[in-house]
Write a protein that holds these residues in place. Structure first.
Motif, PDB file in Angstrom:
ATOM      1  N   THR A  17     -11.183   3.048   7.321  1.00 29.06           N
ATOM      2  CA  THR A  17     -11.317   2.616   5.836  1.00 29.06           C
ATOM      3  C   THR A  17     -12.332   2.397   5.343  1.00 29.06           C
ATOM      4  O   THR A  17     -13.020   1.947   6.360  1.00 29.06           O
ATOM      5  CB  THR A  17     -10.480   2.732   5.237  1.00 29.06           C
ATOM      6  OG1 THR A  17      -9.694   1.581   5.564  1.00 29.06           O
ATOM      7  CG2 THR A  17      -8.490   4.251   5.746  1.00 29.06           C
ATOM      8  N   ASN A  18     -12.494   2.159   4.115  1.00 32.48           N
ATOM      9  CA  ASN A  18     -13.617   1.940   3.182  1.00 32.48           C
ATOM     10  C   ASN A  18     -15.255   1.934   3.630  1.00 32.48           C
ATOM     11  O   ASN A  18     -15.736   1.230   3.658  1.00 32.48           O
ATOM     12  CB  ASN A  18     -13.031   0.111   3.634  1.00 32.48           C
ATOM     13  CG  ASN A  18     -11.755   0.101   2.726  1.00 32.48           C
ATOM     14  OD1 ASN A  18     -11.454   0.887   2.219  1.00 32.48           O
ATOM     15  ND2 ASN A  18     -11.308  -0.973   3.491  1.00 32.48           N
ATOM     16  N   PRO A  32     -16.297   6.680   3.063  1.00 34.03           N
ATOM     17  CA  PRO A  32     -15.479   5.690   2.733  1.00 34.03           C
ATOM     18  C   PRO A  32     -14.490   6.431   1.542  1.00 34.03           C
ATOM     19  O   PRO A  32     -13.773   6.268   1.848  1.00 34.03           O
ATOM     20  CB  PRO A  32     -16.540   4.838   1.466  1.00 34.03           C
ATOM     21  CG  PRO A  32     -17.647   6.082   1.623  1.00 34.03           C
ATOM     22  CD  PRO A  32     -18.273   6.277   2.824  1.00 34.03           C
ATOM     23  N   GLY A  90     -10.337  -2.612   7.685  1.00 36.43           N
ATOM     24  CA  GLY A  90     -10.747  -1.941   7.386  1.00 36.43           C
ATOM     25  C   GLY A  90     -10.002  -0.542   8.583  1.00 36.43           C
ATOM     26  O   GLY A  90     -10.079   0.730   8.539  1.00 36.43           O
TER      27      GLY A  90
END
Length: 872
Positions: free
Chosen positions: A817-818, A825, A865
């Motif tokens: 993620t991110n 993202p 993440g």
């Protein structure tokens, strides 16, 4: 006459009545079979009855005891014969049963014997019956002698006509000449139609008139043509017979032709007796080609991306003609053999040869014919007879035989005549492609008139009466338009390594040309297209797979293609079981076979064919070694010596894998090095079967030897490595995979990478789609609607038992993620943990990191993440 005699006579009469009734019933049943088939079946029944009678005799003898040693004892519950205490007790019931069985067996054998006798008398294919018919009646004998005399004197059609007039006198003594009047002919015409339909019905052909192609006149013409074609030296006889036939058929058309028909029949009998012998092919050319096309169509219907079917149709054609003789695909068969027509029968035969689509399993016609209970079984005598006929005659009885178009004793066919499967479509290929050498002289397969088409590489030869052949793939033509040439004349040179051949025959009845399979007419052909099956169940033993993997790794790192590597491995599977430490004859007992010290013994390595094979194969100077059985031969081959010298130069044992692969690419003779690189880089051919054949013929030097087995093995290895070695998205991915592949089990297959598992609703080729498939392969059933990869962190609860964990282990899904590590993202990314190292780093497999369907492998360490989802 006493009562006992009366009873005996009565029983005898009743027994004979039963026998007559049973014989009559069996004879009626035999009418549904062809005479030859009825005789064979009757012979089998008779043999079985004889064995049963012998068994009954033995049983009865074992239950028989001397009357002096027996005492009768009768009781309400028991009725038995009892011997003295020291002797064995034999029940009366058992003795009576054995006697009844003996009588029944005698009666059964008597019935079978009479049925066999009648079936034998009614079989016109037997030599003794042929002889009887040939000499039956003095008038017929004299007529045949006159034909013999006339054939020895006359050379032209006019003399053939004169011969007809000579037989008008002979006709007076022929009993069926009385029925030639027009009134009788017209009155009998309608009756014949009904009788003909009934006859066909009793023969299992349905209640229908005999098709034109099977009528006497057509059969007679084909019979004469076949007999004449059997001997090319009988040109003079052929000309006379053509004249006789044309004259006779003209009169038949005018309804005057009983006499002409008689003469032609007598002449055919004479010529048939002169040429004699059984035939391998009874069908007319057009019907034979139709049967071939139908079987090739079944092959094409079952062919797909995984399975390629090229049945041995020759074996099928010979079997069908031997068993059923002249037939057409649409004819209704005898329901006692098969309910349906001959086309349906061949469909069923295909299934028995190849299995069903969900479980293909290959066998051969030989296996079916020699296996009892297969439905296609032939007795030992029949199988031997059929084999001898096929080996001796083949298709040679078909008229219009061709000479080879090149100097050879075996024409290699790389693309056969028949239906083909191409891009989900089926089409009939009406030619065949033969293998030739570039610039090789191309010879005329037959005599005829030359026609040069607008294509500058094509020549057509036409025999105005019978045949037309089209050859495509020529250059530097040495013939001109309208030129008449003889067979084996030089037409020009081959334009490439392929020669396309189309052959047509002329139908006298329909007044049209029709295509036939050219391979029927050459002395000998070999097909390179062979059946290969998909290998989803291919599971090589550990040692073999490791040795094959070593070869694959070595060659793939050099940039060579999987197709070429698989073609080589398929050949080496047959040659050496992909074992570099093999030597010809090493399986024999020492000192010829191998001992622990043999592999470095130069004297043992240098043994030749005389030593290994007890005086045979003197052309083998030094035994074959290694993967490809590198051999020194009397024709100048020195690859055995080259290998040993190369190993000394590189200070390595000759039986190491890397040394032999290096030798193959860099130390072998120049021709062999060129051939192997052409296979590996795919320039020699495009498909695995074609590359396998090219390697066999040009590198192994053993043309078409065990091609079926080699091709199947090559396809197995191709699928094995295609499924085991994913198409990675980059060089680093390949390096990671190569390093960790022994720790990744099972490796992703085509099902995870291309096809997909059931229940997968994610977008194909995406990371989520791959992870669903890979987890299913690992035994984890995850939810199919958890959204984009980034959504899995909160939607994982849709999968029962799933949990977020802090530390990864094999089989976990890892969600990015991110936007970490260049992932989206917005949508995120997901992969599968494949292995965890002792330092905490871990290996992942993923898809769509570099594009749809592209698989990649990376080694990572945990960071912000990343989220790990564990599935139960």
């Amino acid at each position: 006459m006493t009562d006992d005699k009366n009873n005996k006579l009565k029983k005898s009469f009743e027994a004979r009545k039963v026998v007559r009734s049973a014989v009559k019933a069996q004879v009626v049943q035999n009418r549904f079979l062809k005479p030859r088939e009825a005789r064979i079946n009757s012979k089998t029944v008779f043999k079985s009855a004889k064995k049963e009678l012998q068994s009954a005799k033995q049983l009865h003898q074992s239950t028989t005891v001397s009357q002096k040693q027996l005492v009768a004892k009768v009781s309400r519950k028991q009725h038995r014969l009892v011997r003295k205490p020291s002797q064995k007790v034999v029940t009366l019931k058992k003795r009576l049963n054995s006697a009844q069985r003996l009588e029944a067996a005698k009666q059964k054998q008597k019935i079978a014997k009479k049925v066999l006798k009648k079936a034998t008398q009614n079989d016109p294919t037997l030599l003794k019956n042929k002889s009887k018919r040939a000499i039956k009646g003095q008038t017929k004998y004299e007529a045949r002698k006159q034909v013999e005399k006339a054939l020895g004197q006359d050379d032209t059609l006019a003399e053939g006509i004169a011969l007809t007039h000579k037989y008008r006198q002979a006709k007076q003594t022929y009993h069926f000449g009385k029925s030639t009047g027009k009134v009788t002919f017209k009155a009998g015409k309608g009756l014949y139609g009904v009788g003909n339909r009934l006859y066909n019905f009793t023969r299992g052909r349905g209640f229908q008139r005999t098709p034109k192609a099977l009528q006497l006149r057509t059969k007679l013409r084909r019979s004469i043509q076949k007999r004449l074609a059997a001997s090319k030296n009988l040109t003079r006889t052929s000309n006379i017979f053509k004249g006789l036939f044309k004259f006779g058929t003209t009169h038949i058309k005018r309804k005057v032709g009983i006499l002409a028909g008689v003469i032609l029949v007598v002449a055919a009998v004479f010529l048939g007796g002169m040429m004699g012998g059984s035939m391998a092919i009874y069908q007319e050319e057009r019907d034979l080609t139709d049967s071939w096309e139908h079987f090739s169509q079944i092959d094409a219907k079952h062919t797909d991306d995984d399975n390629q079917f090229y049945s041995n149709i020759d074996a099928v054609m010979f079997y069908m003609n031997y068993r059923f003789e002249d037939y057409q695909n649409g004819n209704i068969m005898n329901p006692l053999v098969y309910v349906g027509n001959y086309a349906g029968y061949m469909d069923s035969l295909w299934d028995h040869l190849n299995g069903k689509s969900d479980n293909y399993s290959l066998t051969t016609m030989k296996a079916l014919m020699t296996k009892k209970g297969s439905g296609y079984h032939l007795s030992d005598d029949d199988y031997q007879e059929m084999t001898e006929i096929d080996d001796e005659n083949g298709y040679q009885e078909l008229p219009g035989q061709l000479d080879f178009p090149i100097q050879t004793d075996n024409l290699v066919v790389t693309r056969r005549f028949g239906y083909e499967h191409n891009q989900s479509k089926m089409a009939l290929y009406k030619s065949m492609v033969a293998q030739v050498s570039d610039s090789q002289n191309i010879l005329a397969p037959m005599s005829g008139k030359v026609a040069i088409t607008n294509q500058d590489d094509q020549v057509i030869l036409t025999d105005k009466h019978d045949a037309r052949i089209t050859l495509t793939g020529l250059k530097n033509l040495r013939v001109t338009n309208d030129q008449k040439i003889s067979s084996k004349a030089n037409l020009g040179e081959a334009k490439s390594t392929s020669l396309t051949i189309k052959y047509e025959k002329y139908d006298d009845d329909k007044k049209e040309w029709f295509v036939v399979n050219p391979a029927f007419y050459f002395p000998k052909v070999t097909y390179t297209q062979v059946t290969t099956l998909g290998s989803s169940d291919f599971d090589p033993s550990g040692d073999v797979s490791k040795r094959a993997q070593k070869v694959y790794d070595y060659l793939s790192k050099l940039g060579y293609k999987t197709e070429g590597i698989a073609a080589i491995l398929g050949n080496w599977t047959v040659e050496s079981s992909i074992n570099p430490k093999r030597a010809e004859g090493d399986y024999l007992k020492p000192p010829v076979g191998a001992s622990a010290s043999s592999w470095d013994d130069e004297n043992w390595l240098a043994m030749g064919g005389n030593d290994i094979y007890n005086g045979k194969y003197a052309n083998i100077l030094h035994r074959g070694l290694g993967y490809g059985q590198f051999t020194d031969t009397s024709d100048g081959g020195n690859r055995h010596t080259l290998l040993l010298n190369f190993s000394k130069q590189n200070s390595k044992k000759w039986y190491t894998s890397d040394l032999q692969l290096d030798f193959m690419l860099n130390g072998d003779n120049p021709g062999a090095r060129t051939a192997v690189k052409a296979v590996l880089n795919g320039s020699a051919a495009k498909t695995v079967p074609d590359l396998t054949r090219y390697f066999l013929n040009n590198w192994e030097g053993n043309s078409n030897d065990k091609l079926q087995a080699r091709t199947q093995a090559a396809m197995n290895w191709f699928n094995y490595f295609s499924n085991s070695n994913p198409d990675n998205g980059g060089g680093s991915g390949q390096e990671v995979y190569d390093k960790y592949k022994d720790k990744i089990k099972p490796v992703p297959t085509a099902k995870e990478l291309k096809t997909g598992w059931a229940g997968n609703s994610y977008a194909p080729g995406n990371c989520t789609w791959y992870v669903y498939n890979r987890e299913a392969q690992l035994g984890h059933q995850i939810n199919g609607v958890m959204g984009n990869a980034a959504d899995w962190v909160r939607n994982y609860t849709k999968t029962p038992g799933a949990a977020i964990v802090n530390q990864p282990q094999r089989g976990d899904a890892i969600v990015f993620t991110n936007g970490i590590l260049d992932t989206s993202p917005l949508f995120g990314h997901v992969a599968v943990v494949e292995y965890v190292n002792s330092d905490g780093s871990f290996v992942i497999s993923e898809m769509n990191y570099g594009g749809l369907y592209k698989t990649n492998w990376r080694v990572l360490k945990k960071q912000m993440g990343m989220h790990f989802i564990r599935f139960n």
